[in-house]
Each structure stands twice: as C-alpha cells, then as structure tokens.
Design a protein around this motif. Structure first.
Motif, PDB file in Angstrom:
ATOM      1  N   PRO A  93      10.554  -3.470 -14.655  1.00  0.00           N
ATOM      2  CA  PRO A  93       9.722  -2.623 -13.789  1.00  0.00           C
ATOM      3  C   PRO A  93       9.817  -3.058 -12.330  1.00  0.00           C
ATOM      4  O   PRO A  93       9.962  -4.239 -12.023  1.00  0.00           O
ATOM      5  CB  PRO A  93       8.316  -2.828 -14.348  1.00  0.00           C
ATOM      6  N   THR A  94       9.774  -2.095 -11.450  1.00  0.00           N
ATOM      7  CA  THR A  94       9.789  -2.392 -10.021  1.00  0.00           C
ATOM      8  C   THR A  94       8.355  -2.520  -9.521  1.00  0.00           C
ATOM      9  O   THR A  94       7.430  -1.885 -10.041  1.00  0.00           O
ATOM     10  CB  THR A  94      10.506  -1.283  -9.228  1.00  0.00           C
ATOM     11  N   ILE A  95       8.198  -3.336  -8.527  1.00  0.00           N
ATOM     12  CA  ILE A  95       6.869  -3.554  -7.956  1.00  0.00           C
ATOM     13  C   ILE A  95       6.824  -2.838  -6.624  1.00  0.00           C
ATOM     14  O   ILE A  95       7.655  -3.067  -5.739  1.00  0.00           O
ATOM     15  CB  ILE A  95       6.600  -5.061  -7.771  1.00  0.00           C
ATOM     16  N   GLU A  96       5.856  -1.977  -6.469  1.00  0.00           N
ATOM     17  CA  GLU A  96       5.685  -1.249  -5.220  1.00  0.00           C
ATOM     18  C   GLU A  96       4.442  -1.782  -4.512  1.00  0.00           C
ATOM     19  O   GLU A  96       3.377  -1.894  -5.109  1.00  0.00           O
ATOM     20  CB  GLU A  96       5.547   0.249  -5.491  1.00  0.00           C
ATOM     21  N   LEU A  97       4.612  -2.091  -3.243  1.00  0.00           N
ATOM     22  CA  LEU A  97       3.509  -2.614  -2.435  1.00  0.00           C
ATOM     23  C   LEU A  97       3.091  -1.570  -1.413  1.00  0.00           C
ATOM     24  O   LEU A  97       3.925  -0.847  -0.876  1.00  0.00           O
ATOM     25  CB  LEU A  97       3.931  -3.887  -1.706  1.00  0.00           C
ATOM     26  N   ASP A  98       1.792  -1.512  -1.143  1.00  0.00           N
ATOM     27  CA  ASP A  98       1.280  -0.693  -0.057  1.00  0.00           C
ATOM     28  C   ASP A  98       0.076  -1.418   0.551  1.00  0.00           C
ATOM     29  O   ASP A  98      -0.213  -2.563   0.192  1.00  0.00           O
ATOM     30  CB  ASP A  98       0.926   0.719  -0.535  1.00  0.00           C
ATOM     31  N   GLU A  99      -0.610  -0.795   1.462  1.00  0.00           N
ATOM     32  CA  GLU A  99      -1.715  -1.479   2.143  1.00  0.00           C
ATOM     33  C   GLU A  99      -2.903  -1.767   1.231  1.00  0.00           C
ATOM     34  O   GLU A  99      -3.755  -2.598   1.541  1.00  0.00           O
ATOM     35  CB  GLU A  99      -2.194  -0.681   3.375  1.00  0.00           C
ATOM     36  N   ASN A 100      -2.977  -1.160   0.069  1.00  0.00           N
ATOM     37  CA  ASN A 100      -4.076  -1.384  -0.868  1.00  0.00           C
ATOM     38  C   ASN A 100      -3.718  -2.367  -1.973  1.00  0.00           C
ATOM     39  O   ASN A 100      -4.503  -2.564  -2.898  1.00  0.00           O
ATOM     40  CB  ASN A 100      -4.507  -0.055  -1.496  1.00  0.00           C
ATOM     41  N   SER A 101      -2.523  -2.995  -1.926  1.00  0.00           N
ATOM     42  CA  SER A 101      -2.095  -3.935  -2.964  1.00  0.00           C
ATOM     43  C   SER A 101      -2.927  -5.215  -2.869  1.00  0.00           C
ATOM     44  O   SER A 101      -3.270  -5.676  -1.774  1.00  0.00           O
ATOM     45  CB  SER A 101      -0.632  -4.289  -2.797  1.00  0.00           C
ATOM     46  N   PRO A 102      -3.235  -5.814  -4.037  1.00  0.00           N
ATOM     47  CA  PRO A 102      -3.992  -7.070  -4.006  1.00  0.00           C
ATOM     48  C   PRO A 102      -3.173  -8.176  -3.342  1.00  0.00           C
ATOM     49  O   PRO A 102      -1.944  -8.214  -3.444  1.00  0.00           O
ATOM     50  CB  PRO A 102      -4.273  -7.378  -5.466  1.00  0.00           C
TER      51      PRO A 102
END
Length: 168
Positions: A93-102
């Motif tokens: 699985p790929t991990i997607e980060l955004d401004e709401n990521s822990p």
C-alpha cells in the motif's frame, strides 16, 4: 423443362416445374391437378427418375461451420483459463500525506526518506512462486486461445463475404 412428376388419380404422372408451384395443371386424362407450393414440390418424385436429393452442404458451409466450432472451442478454453486464473500479487500500500495527516505518520515517512526508500520486500514463498508461474502460464494460454478464436471469427466472416464456391 420438368423438374418433378405430379401423380394423378388416373395413375399417370404430370411433369411440372418450379414455375408451376401453386397453379393448376391439366392431366392427359382431363383432370385438373393443383401443383403444391415450393415446399411441397420437394416431396414429389423427381423427373430424372429418382426422388429429389436432400440439401447438402457445400464447401463454403462446411468451412464456415468448422471455423465457428473452432472459434467457440477456443473462446471456451480462453474462458476456462480466465476462470482458473489465480489472483495476482498486490503491491504494497502507498502512503498518502496531506495537511491533516497525524504527526507520527509524517515522522515515519520522513525516516523512510532518510534511509533512502529501502523497502524490505519479503522473498516470495514457494507457494507464491508457483502461483505466479501458474498465473503467467494461464495468461499466455488465455491470450493464445482468445487470439485463435478471434482469428477463426475473422476467417469465418471473410469466407461468408467472399464469392460463391462451387459445389463438388
């Protein structure tokens, strides 16, 4: 030219042809006889002295039938291979980060980037290797079977659209 012999009640046979179908003809004895339709004419005795021959397939019909059967068999084999196809190996699985990521996830991804994106993929087990080989073989078999079925259908269309073939 008489193609068929129409029996009369007097015992004589009146020669008739296809153009007389559905009309009235007169026997030598004077009786009027109704000539059957085209379908009924086939059941009469032939003027050549033998009963009319049943319709026989020509070369063209035989070729089309053989190509249709071969195509159906090829498509059935391709469908069977598709049905027996084991599932493929899924990518990690790929991990997607955004401004709401822990923040913990962001730090873990940052640490992975510092290590140089080295992904430790476990070596496939014997079962996984066998499944991968089986999948590859079934995919090739499916491609070949479907290709042959398509070639058979194309050849069938070409034969159907080609000019008339002579009967032997």
């Amino acid at each position: 030219m008489a193609d068929y012999l129409l029996p009369c009640s007097c015992g004589q046979k009146v020669p008739v042809s296809v153009r007389h179908a559905g009309q009235m003809v007169r026997c030598a004895c004077g009786a009027e006889l109704e000539v059957p339709t085209l379908r009924g004419l086939r059941e009469l005795e032939s003027a050549a002295g033998t009963t009319p021959a049943r319709r026989v397939w020509g070369d063209r019909q035989r070729v089309v039938f053989a190509l249709a059967v071969a195509s159906l068999v090829a498509f059935a084999v391709g469908g069977y291979f598709s049905w027996r196809l084991p599932p493929g190996r899924e990518p990690p699985p790929t991990i997607e980060l955004d401004e709401n990521s822990p923040i913990g996830l962001v730090v873990a991804v940052y640490d992975d980037l510092q290590r140089g994106l080295v992904v430790d993929v476990p070596a496939p087990t014997l079962f996984e290797r066998e499944q991968a080989e089986r999948r590859t073989m079934l995919l090739w078999g499916m491609r070949i079977a479907l290709g042959l079925g398509g070639i058979g259908l194309a050849a069938m269309v070409i034969v159907l659209l080609s000019g008339k073939w002579q009967k032997r």
